[in-house]
Write a protein that holds these residues in place. Structure first.
Motif, PDB file in Angstrom:
ATOM      1  N   GLU A   1      -6.695   8.565   7.762  1.00  0.00           N
ATOM      2  CA  GLU A   1      -7.773   7.998   8.590  1.00  0.00           C
ATOM      3  C   GLU A   1      -7.682   8.490  10.031  1.00  0.00           C
ATOM      4  O   GLU A   1      -8.683   8.661  10.712  1.00  0.00           O
ATOM      5  CB  GLU A   1      -7.738   6.458   8.607  1.00  0.00           C
TER       6      GLU A   1
ATOM      7  N   HIS B   1       0.869  -1.181   0.000  1.00  0.00           N
ATOM      8  CA  HIS B   1       0.000   0.000   0.000  1.00  0.00           C
ATOM      9  C   HIS B   1       0.902   1.227   0.000  1.00  0.00           C
ATOM     10  O   HIS B   1       2.112   1.109  -0.168  1.00  0.00           O
ATOM     11  CB  HIS B   1      -0.916  -0.006   1.229  1.00  0.00           C
ATOM     12  N   THR B   2       0.313   2.405   0.244  1.00  0.00           N
ATOM     13  CA  THR B   2       1.120   3.621   0.276  1.00  0.00           C
ATOM     14  C   THR B   2       1.851   3.746   1.615  1.00  0.00           C
ATOM     15  O   THR B   2       1.421   3.181   2.628  1.00  0.00           O
ATOM     16  CB  THR B   2       0.250   4.878   0.087  1.00  0.00           C
TER      17      THR B   2
ATOM     18  N   CYS C   1       2.029  12.054   9.382  1.00  0.00           N
ATOM     19  CA  CYS C   1       2.669  10.850   8.873  1.00  0.00           C
ATOM     20  C   CYS C   1       4.136  10.808   9.281  1.00  0.00           C
ATOM     21  O   CYS C   1       4.851  11.809   9.164  1.00  0.00           O
ATOM     22  CB  CYS C   1       2.544  10.840   7.349  1.00  0.00           C
TER      23      CYS C   1
ATOM     24  N   GLU D   1       2.829   9.336  -0.687  1.00  0.00           N
ATOM     25  CA  GLU D   1       1.915   8.803  -1.709  1.00  0.00           C
ATOM     26  C   GLU D   1       2.517   7.616  -2.472  1.00  0.00           C
ATOM     27  O   GLU D   1       1.804   6.938  -3.214  1.00  0.00           O
ATOM     28  CB  GLU D   1       1.529   9.912  -2.698  1.00  0.00           C
TER      29      GLU D   1
ATOM     30  N   TYR E   1       3.811   3.905  -3.326  1.00  0.00           N
ATOM     31  CA  TYR E   1       3.458   2.540  -2.924  1.00  0.00           C
ATOM     32  C   TYR E   1       4.713   1.782  -2.539  1.00  0.00           C
ATOM     33  O   TYR E   1       5.774   1.963  -3.157  1.00  0.00           O
ATOM     34  CB  TYR E   1       2.742   1.813  -4.064  1.00  0.00           C
TER      35      TYR E   1
ATOM     36  N   GLY F   1      -1.900   8.219   8.907  1.00  0.00           N
ATOM     37  CA  GLY F   1      -2.340   9.006   7.778  1.00  0.00           C
ATOM     38  C   GLY F   1      -3.698   9.604   7.894  1.00  0.00           C
ATOM     39  O   GLY F   1      -4.152   9.944   8.979  1.00  0.00           O
TER      40      GLY F   1
ATOM     41  N   GLU G   1       1.900   6.371   3.413  1.00  0.00           N
ATOM     42  CA  GLU G   1       0.967   7.039   4.316  1.00  0.00           C
ATOM     43  C   GLU G   1       0.044   6.037   5.006  1.00  0.00           C
ATOM     44  O   GLU G   1      -0.231   6.140   6.195  1.00  0.00           O
ATOM     45  CB  GLU G   1       0.131   8.060   3.546  1.00  0.00           C
ATOM     46  N   TYR G   2      -0.415   5.040   4.287  1.00  0.00           N
ATOM     47  CA  TYR G   2      -1.308   4.025   4.849  1.00  0.00           C
ATOM     48  C   TYR G   2      -0.621   3.255   5.984  1.00  0.00           C
ATOM     49  O   TYR G   2      -1.228   2.978   7.010  1.00  0.00           O
ATOM     50  CB  TYR G   2      -1.738   3.066   3.743  1.00  0.00           C
TER      51      TYR G   2
END
Length: 121
Positions: free
Chosen positions: A55, A45-46, A60, A74, A76, A53, A48-49
């Motif tokens: 959510e 995933h990114t 970050c 951003e 991956y 991040g 940030e994820y």
């Protein structure tokens, strides 16, 4: 620089049975006398994820790209477990469930199992 497009081209050429193999990372090791542990890929995933991040609303955690030394939330990335083994180097586990997977595909060999006392079957 190796890209995700390069990875996609390789994946598109792989046999179906190879696509079912667990994704692992081969990290170069300074000691050529020891087996190289393969680290399981546990996510994609990114940045940030994975590090915090949108959510949570948290800032970050900063990362440093191997491409330009900059933080790119951003981008991956593959997330790998760098140390999936126990102290004895033998026991792998599933990070999602915590379930031990050592011996999962191995024949039960109680007589010659050096870990039987520690990890009874």
């Amino acid at each position: 620089m190796f890209t995700y497009r390069d990875i996609k081209m390789i994946l598109d050429q792989m046999k179906p049975e190879h696509l079912d193999q667990p994704a692992q990372v081969f990290m170069s090791q300074p000691d050529g006398d020891k087996p190289v542990p393969l680290c399981p890929v546990i996510g994609f995933h990114t940045i940030e994820y994975f590090v915090a991040g949108s959510e949570t609303g948290e800032e970050c955690q900063k990362t440093r790209s191997s491409e330009d030394n900059e933080h790119h939330p951003e981008h991956y990335v593959f997330l790998a477990d760098e140390n999936p083994f126990a102290e004895d180097g033998a026991i792998a586990y599933d990070l999602m469930t915590g379930e031990a997977i050592y011996g999962k595909n191995k024949k039960k060999e109680v007589e010659n199992n050096e870990f039987h006392d520690t990890f009874p079957e």
